[in-house]
Design an enzyme around this catalytic site. Sequence first.
Site, PDB file in Angstrom:
ATOM      1  N   ASP A   2      -1.649   1.437   1.112  1.00 11.13           N
ATOM      2  CA  ASP A   2       0.191   2.043   0.870  1.00 11.13           C
ATOM      3  C   ASP A   2       0.236   2.165   2.206  1.00 11.13           C
ATOM      4  OD1 ASP A   2       3.084   1.197  -0.093  1.00 11.13           O
ATOM      5  OD2 ASP A   2       2.772   3.043  -1.268  1.00 11.13           O
ATOM      6  N   ARG A   6       5.774   1.003   6.699  1.00 14.79           N
ATOM      7  CA  ARG A   6       6.518   2.186   7.543  1.00 14.79           C
ATOM      8  C   ARG A   6       5.452   2.188   8.553  1.00 14.79           C
ATOM      9  NH1 ARG A   6       6.043   5.038   2.102  1.00 14.79           N
ATOM     10  NH2 ARG A   6       5.523   3.490   1.531  1.00 14.79           N
ATOM     11  N   ARG A  15       6.722  -6.109  10.391  1.00 20.79           N
ATOM     12  CA  ARG A  15       5.819  -5.249   9.412  1.00 20.79           C
ATOM     13  C   ARG A  15       4.725  -6.558   9.494  1.00 20.79           C
ATOM     14  NH1 ARG A  15       7.392  -3.677   4.565  1.00 20.79           N
ATOM     15  NH2 ARG A  15       6.583  -4.580   4.164  1.00 20.79           N
ATOM     16  N   HIS A  19       0.569  -4.467   8.697  1.00 21.20           N
ATOM     17  CA  HIS A  19      -1.114  -5.409   7.905  1.00 21.20           C
ATOM     18  C   HIS A  19      -1.897  -5.844   8.161  1.00 21.20           C
ATOM     19  CE1 HIS A  19       1.900  -5.650   4.262  1.00 21.20           C
ATOM     20  NE2 HIS A  19       2.469  -6.594   4.529  1.00 21.20           N
ATOM     21  N   LEU A  48       0.115  -8.264  -8.487  1.00 21.31           N
ATOM     22  CA  LEU A  48       0.772  -9.400  -8.345  1.00 21.31           C
ATOM     23  C   LEU A  48       2.689  -9.081  -8.352  1.00 21.31           C
ATOM     24  CD1 LEU A  48      -0.580 -10.523 -11.642  1.00 21.31           C
ATOM     25  CD2 LEU A  48       1.529 -10.911 -11.952  1.00 21.31           C
ATOM     26  N   ASN A  50       3.587  -7.994  -5.244  1.00 20.96           N
ATOM     27  CA  ASN A  50       4.278  -8.162  -4.431  1.00 20.96           C
ATOM     28  C   ASN A  50       3.943  -9.612  -4.491  1.00 20.96           C
ATOM     29  OD1 ASN A  50       1.116  -5.733  -2.824  1.00 20.96           O
ATOM     30  ND2 ASN A  50       3.086  -5.613  -3.126  1.00 20.96           N
ATOM     31  N   ARG A 177       3.326   7.776  -7.529  1.00 20.52           N
ATOM     32  CA  ARG A 177       3.411   6.863  -8.457  1.00 20.52           C
ATOM     33  C   ARG A 177       2.174   5.799  -8.520  1.00 20.52           C
ATOM     34  NH1 ARG A 177       7.958   5.434  -5.253  1.00 20.52           N
ATOM     35  NH2 ARG A 177       6.819   3.213  -4.008  1.00 20.52           N
TER      36      ARG A 177
HETATM   37  C1  FPP Z   1       1.109  -2.419   1.223  1.00 20.62           C
HETATM   38  O1  FPP Z   1       2.158  -1.736   2.277  1.00 20.62           O
HETATM   39  C2  FPP Z   1       0.332  -3.121   1.232  1.00 20.62           C
HETATM   40  C3  FPP Z   1       0.106  -4.030   1.554  1.00 20.62           C
HETATM   41  C4  FPP Z   1       1.437  -4.706   0.185  1.00 20.62           C
HETATM   42  C5  FPP Z   1      -1.230  -5.162   1.137  1.00 20.62           C
HETATM   43  C6  FPP Z   1      -2.082  -4.949   2.073  1.00 20.62           C
HETATM   44  C7  FPP Z   1      -2.959  -5.348   2.969  1.00 20.62           C
HETATM   45  C8  FPP Z   1      -3.507  -5.490   3.372  1.00 20.62           C
HETATM   46  C9  FPP Z   1      -3.785  -3.968   3.913  1.00 20.62           C
HETATM   47  C10 FPP Z   1      -4.399  -6.631   4.152  1.00 20.62           C
HETATM   48  C11 FPP Z   1      -5.187  -7.298   4.126  1.00 20.62           C
HETATM   49  C12 FPP Z   1      -6.675  -7.145   3.139  1.00 20.62           C
HETATM   50  C13 FPP Z   1      -7.791  -7.167   2.945  1.00 20.62           C
HETATM   51  C14 FPP Z   1      -8.308  -6.014   2.518  1.00 20.62           C
HETATM   52  C15 FPP Z   1      -7.868  -8.066   4.272  1.00 20.62           C
HETATM   53  P1  FPP Z   1       3.568  -1.680   2.430  1.00 20.62           P
HETATM   54  O2  FPP Z   1       3.760  -3.640   3.120  1.00 20.62           O
HETATM   55  O3  FPP Z   1       4.253  -1.803   0.983  1.00 20.62           O
HETATM   56  O4  FPP Z   1       4.298  -0.574   2.968  1.00 20.62           O
HETATM   57  P2  FPP Z   1       5.073  -0.275   2.745  1.00 20.62           P
HETATM   58  O5  FPP Z   1       5.483   0.039   1.513  1.00 20.62           O
HETATM   59  O6  FPP Z   1       5.167   1.596   3.788  1.00 20.62           O
HETATM   60  O7  FPP Z   1       6.164  -1.037   2.952  1.00 20.62           O
END
Ligand code: FPP
Length: 243
Positions: A2, A6, A15, A19, A48, A50, A177
């Site tokens: 997570d 941010r 964003r 990633h 799911l 997401n 959480r």
């Molecule tokens: C949560 O951050 C992260 C995700 C929903 C995606 C995670 C995916 C990757 C790191 C890349 C793909 C996977 C691999 C294994 C290469 P968020 O977007 O919810 O962050 P935020 O809460 O700060 O907005």
Amino acid sequence: MDGNGRWAGKRRLKRFLGHQQGAEAVHFVVETASRIDLPWLTLYAFSLENNLRRPKTEVSFLMRLLSAYLTSNVQRMNDNNVRIHYVGRTHELPNEVQERMQWAAEATQQNTGTTLTLALNYGARSELVDAFKRLYAEIEQKHIRLDDITEQDIQRHLYTAHMPDPDLLIRTSGEMRISNYLLWQIAYTEIFVTNRLWPDFRGLHMLEAIEDFQRRERRYGGLSDGSESDDVTSLPANQLVNS
Ligand code: FPP
């Protein structure tokens, strides 16, 4: 994993760059896991929720990122004796992503070190629904009787049936959480929360979490080692409750 959004927001970046940086962080952590002979490392890559609740453009970017990650990291996984598995409703992912996933799983299946499991299109409640449906089918086919069902029967129908329950759950970006992650499996898991955002998370930070975990006393509902139980067998009933 997570905090990607941010991480990007703090830098006034889009964003997707968060990633992208998050995907970069994965191999550092996997490599450290392999070096310390960690048998299991499971990463919550895509839930799911997401899939259902994020804009289609972000979801499709994450799918492309995952495919690209697999393509460019299989060699590294083989060099580090890492095999890759997946948990989740992966059959609902786009076909080309599923093909890449299967390719990576097959290309690393002979490795005997760390098993890297990616939770993809994963939700713990839907995992339980799927498990109960399969168990119900067994009851209908009279392979098992309702009265005989044990915790093990539920466990063997989870996506993680072949894995031990996690010892340690690390949550990045400071959220307190669980977010529908491995709800059944984490009954006695130790939790470590760090404010560090996933794109900044490295093997060293995982080692710090493991060191913290090693100082904890796990009691599984029992008593601390060495503590003696009070002898209360002869306590009269009228003294059990303080009035
Ligand atoms: C949560 O951050 C992260 C995700 C929903 C995606 C995670 C995916 C990757 C790191 C890349 C793909 C996977 C691999 C294994 C290469 P968020 O977007 O919810 O962050 P935020 O809460 O700060 O907005």
